[in-house]
Design a protein around this motif. Structure first.
Motif, PDB file in Angstrom:
ATOM      1  N   LEU A  95      57.780  42.931 -50.644  1.00  0.00           N
ATOM      2  CA  LEU A  95      57.071  42.212 -51.696  1.00  0.00           C
ATOM      3  C   LEU A  95      57.205  40.706 -51.543  1.00  0.00           C
ATOM      4  O   LEU A  95      56.257  39.956 -51.790  1.00  0.00           O
ATOM      5  N   LEU A  96      58.367  40.240 -51.120  1.00  0.00           N
ATOM      6  CA  LEU A  96      58.658  38.805 -51.121  1.00  0.00           C
ATOM      7  C   LEU A  96      58.397  38.135 -49.781  1.00  0.00           C
ATOM      8  O   LEU A  96      58.605  36.926 -49.644  1.00  0.00           O
ATOM      9  N   ALA A  97      57.960  38.897 -48.789  1.00  0.00           N
ATOM     10  CA  ALA A  97      57.711  38.327 -47.461  1.00  0.00           C
ATOM     11  C   ALA A  97      56.653  37.235 -47.537  1.00  0.00           C
ATOM     12  O   ALA A  97      55.691  37.326 -48.301  1.00  0.00           O
ATOM     13  N   GLY A  98      56.853  36.190 -46.738  1.00  0.00           N
ATOM     14  CA  GLY A  98      55.877  35.114 -46.673  1.00  0.00           C
ATOM     15  C   GLY A  98      56.103  33.998 -47.667  1.00  0.00           C
ATOM     16  O   GLY A  98      55.367  33.007 -47.664  1.00  0.00           O
ATOM     17  N   GLY A  99      57.120  34.143 -48.517  1.00  0.00           N
ATOM     18  CA  GLY A  99      57.424  33.095 -49.489  1.00  0.00           C
ATOM     19  C   GLY A  99      58.224  31.966 -48.865  1.00  0.00           C
ATOM     20  O   GLY A  99      58.581  31.992 -47.690  1.00  0.00           O
ATOM     21  N   ARG A 100      58.529  30.963 -49.669  1.00  0.00           N
ATOM     22  CA  ARG A 100      59.251  29.795 -49.181  1.00  0.00           C
ATOM     23  C   ARG A 100      60.746  30.058 -48.999  1.00  0.00           C
ATOM     24  O   ARG A 100      61.394  29.408 -48.185  1.00  0.00           O
ATOM     25  N   ALA A 101      61.286  30.978 -49.764  1.00  0.00           N
ATOM     26  CA  ALA A 101      62.733  31.195 -49.740  1.00  0.00           C
ATOM     27  C   ALA A 101      63.140  32.167 -48.638  1.00  0.00           C
ATOM     28  O   ALA A 101      62.429  33.125 -48.333  1.00  0.00           O
TER      29      ALA A 101
END
Length: 216
Positions: A95-101
């Motif tokens: 779900l969180l892939a590709g975010g800044r963190a």
């Protein structure tokens, strides 16, 4: 911001807010899929066919990741009663892939109950969400005697919790502010406390730490 006493919210209102949160999350990828399909059907936009297919593929993957996440983070997730910590990690990362963190995991405990898995998934989501400008989110699962410690540490520029999130994590009902920013933190607090656990928050400049202690 003012608040009433902890947990003073009707079940029907809680269900409505969770449903609203899920609809808000789903509408973006669903709308992008529709836009991609419209481009494919437009005779004047055939030069954008590859872009449309890429948009549909990316948005469909996001939608699937959201569904799998929501089944565990908010729902009953089929009939599974136990989860591996690695399975929860995979759900969060999809779900969180590709975010800044950047997201790092330290999993010293592998076997989790359904409620522990639900808390861990929401904790990971919120830890990453505390890094609007990027940074590193570290998620830990550690056994401590008769308890299991789920910890999320966010470190990065402008790391912070929104006021609504702080209210929710305290188990307080929101009076002023955006309920969409409040419901998931409150859901995490409710998940932990109804299981007999405790939730603590620690913040300082460019750092946020969330810790859940739950019965084994």
């Amino acid at each position: 911001m003012t608040a009433t006493s902890p947990s003073a919210i009707r079940a029907v209102d809680l269900a409505a807010l969770v449903a609203g949160k899920l609809c808000h999350d789903f509408i973006s990828p669903a709308g992008a899929i529709t836009s991609g399909l419209d481009l494919l059907k437009d005779p004047s936009a055939q030069d954008m066919r590859e872009d449309a297919l890429a948009l549909i593929e990316q948005s469909a993957s996001k939608m699937v990741a959201l569904v799998h996440f929501a089944r565990v983070a908010f729902g009953a997730s089929t009939t599974a009663e136990r989860f591996s910590a690695e399975a929860i990690r995979d759900l969060a990362e999809a779900l969180l892939a590709g975010g800044r963190a950047r997201l790092a995991w330290r999993l010293e405990v592998q076997d989790l109950s359904k409620v522990q898995a639900r808390a861990l998934l929401n904790l990971a989501y919120m830890t990453v969400g505390a890094l609007p400008s990027g940074g590193e989110a570290v998620i830990e699962v550690v056994a401590e005697g008769e308890e299991i410690r789920l910890a999320g540490r966010a470190a990065g520029p402008r790391a912070r919790l929104k006021p609504e999130a702080t209210t929710g994590l305290a188990g307080e009902v929101l009076i002023e502010g955006l309920h969409g920013q409040w419901i998931q933190p409150y859901w995490l607090w409710l998940t932990v406390t109804e299981a007999g656990g405790r939730l603590a928050i620690h913040t300082q400049e460019d750092q946020v730490a969330l810790t859940c202690l739950m019965p084994v």
